[in-house]
Design an enzyme around this catalytic site. Structure first.
Site, PDB file in Angstrom:
ATOM      1  N   SER A  69     101.327 -17.419 -75.123  1.00  0.00           N
ATOM      2  CA  SER A  69     101.302 -16.027 -74.190  1.00  0.00           C
ATOM      3  C   SER A  69      99.887 -15.452 -74.568  1.00  0.00           C
ATOM      4  O   SER A  69      99.410 -15.481 -75.475  1.00  0.00           O
ATOM      5  CB  SER A  69     102.229 -15.262 -74.681  1.00  0.00           C
ATOM      6  OG  SER A  69     102.230 -13.703 -74.241  1.00  0.00           O
ATOM      7  N   TYR A  98     105.829 -11.338 -82.053  1.00  0.00           N
ATOM      8  CA  TYR A  98     105.791 -11.907 -80.973  1.00  0.00           C
ATOM      9  C   TYR A  98     104.416 -12.754 -80.962  1.00  0.00           C
ATOM     10  O   TYR A  98     104.082 -13.699 -80.540  1.00  0.00           O
ATOM     11  CB  TYR A  98     105.958 -11.364 -79.601  1.00  0.00           C
ATOM     12  CG  TYR A  98     106.122 -12.220 -78.469  1.00  0.00           C
ATOM     13  CD1 TYR A  98     107.169 -12.887 -77.820  1.00  0.00           C
ATOM     14  CD2 TYR A  98     104.907 -11.928 -77.551  1.00  0.00           C
ATOM     15  CE1 TYR A  98     106.891 -13.718 -76.805  1.00  0.00           C
ATOM     16  CE2 TYR A  98     104.848 -12.824 -76.337  1.00  0.00           C
ATOM     17  CZ  TYR A  98     105.878 -13.642 -75.909  1.00  0.00           C
ATOM     18  OH  TYR A  98     105.987 -14.124 -74.707  1.00  0.00           O
ATOM     19  N   LYS A 102     102.768 -16.481 -81.125  1.00  0.00           N
ATOM     20  CA  LYS A 102     102.158 -17.267 -79.871  1.00  0.00           C
ATOM     21  C   LYS A 102     100.806 -17.753 -80.532  1.00  0.00           C
ATOM     22  O   LYS A 102     100.361 -18.649 -80.061  1.00  0.00           O
ATOM     23  CB  LYS A 102     102.180 -15.900 -79.016  1.00  0.00           C
ATOM     24  CG  LYS A 102     103.378 -15.916 -78.129  1.00  0.00           C
ATOM     25  CD  LYS A 102     104.011 -17.158 -77.705  1.00  0.00           C
ATOM     26  CE  LYS A 102     105.613 -17.136 -77.070  1.00  0.00           C
ATOM     27  NZ  LYS A 102     106.045 -18.347 -76.760  1.00  0.00           N
ATOM     28  N   THR A 131     100.106 -21.827 -59.224  1.00  0.00           N
ATOM     29  CA  THR A 131     101.252 -22.399 -58.677  1.00  0.00           C
ATOM     30  C   THR A 131     101.210 -22.420 -56.854  1.00  0.00           C
ATOM     31  O   THR A 131     101.284 -21.174 -56.670  1.00  0.00           O
ATOM     32  CB  THR A 131     102.563 -21.875 -59.212  1.00  0.00           C
ATOM     33  OG1 THR A 131     102.658 -22.012 -60.512  1.00  0.00           O
ATOM     34  CG2 THR A 131     103.886 -22.965 -58.549  1.00  0.00           C
TER      35      THR A 131
END
Length: 133
Positions: A69, A98, A102, A131
């Site tokens: 992340s 977190y 990461k 994407t």
């Protein structure tokens, strides 16, 4: 089948480490490990990857992808007890735990890339992938 006495190592082309959790309150697993650290780094990346490494190393062009992340850019990797949510001196922060985990995933991928040059190791932030559509 393999030769007598020779272990058969199963083929593993790709391992994606994408398990995750972000908790506001410190929560321990049944093993007594802080849940965010366990899920993202200790069990979900390091243990799983270590157990899979013989198969990955035996499979040509194998790879490991750690879904990290951009949140890791908020901090450097702290002392282990802080990253593991075990510090008695610092208050628990789900967001910082977190981020530590990461960043830790990226550090594990870098270390493994040095130790296992036949396997490709990739870390990515899923929001920064292009994407089509």
């Amino acid at each position: 089948g393999g030769a007598a006495g020779k272990a058969i190592v199963p083929r593993l082309d790709v391992l994606v480490c994408n398990a995750g959790v972000l908790l506001n309150e410190k929560t321990l697993t049944s093993e007594g490990v802080e849940a965010t650290f366990a899920c993202h780094l200790l069990f979900g990346t390091y243990l799983l990857g270590s157990l899979a490494m013989p198969s990955l190393c035996a499979t040509p062009e194998s790879r490991v992808v750690a879904v990290s992340s951009g949140g890791m850019y908020n901090t450097k990797f702290p002392p282990f007890e802080v990253a593991a949510g075990q510090s008695l001196e610092e208050p628990y922060s789900g967001n910082m735990t977190y981020a530590y985990c990461k960043r830790g995933q990226v550090l594990v991928m870098e270390r493994w890339a040095e130790e296992h040059p036949t396997v490709k190791f990739v870390s990515c932030h899923p929001g920064w992938t292009l994407t089509p559509g």
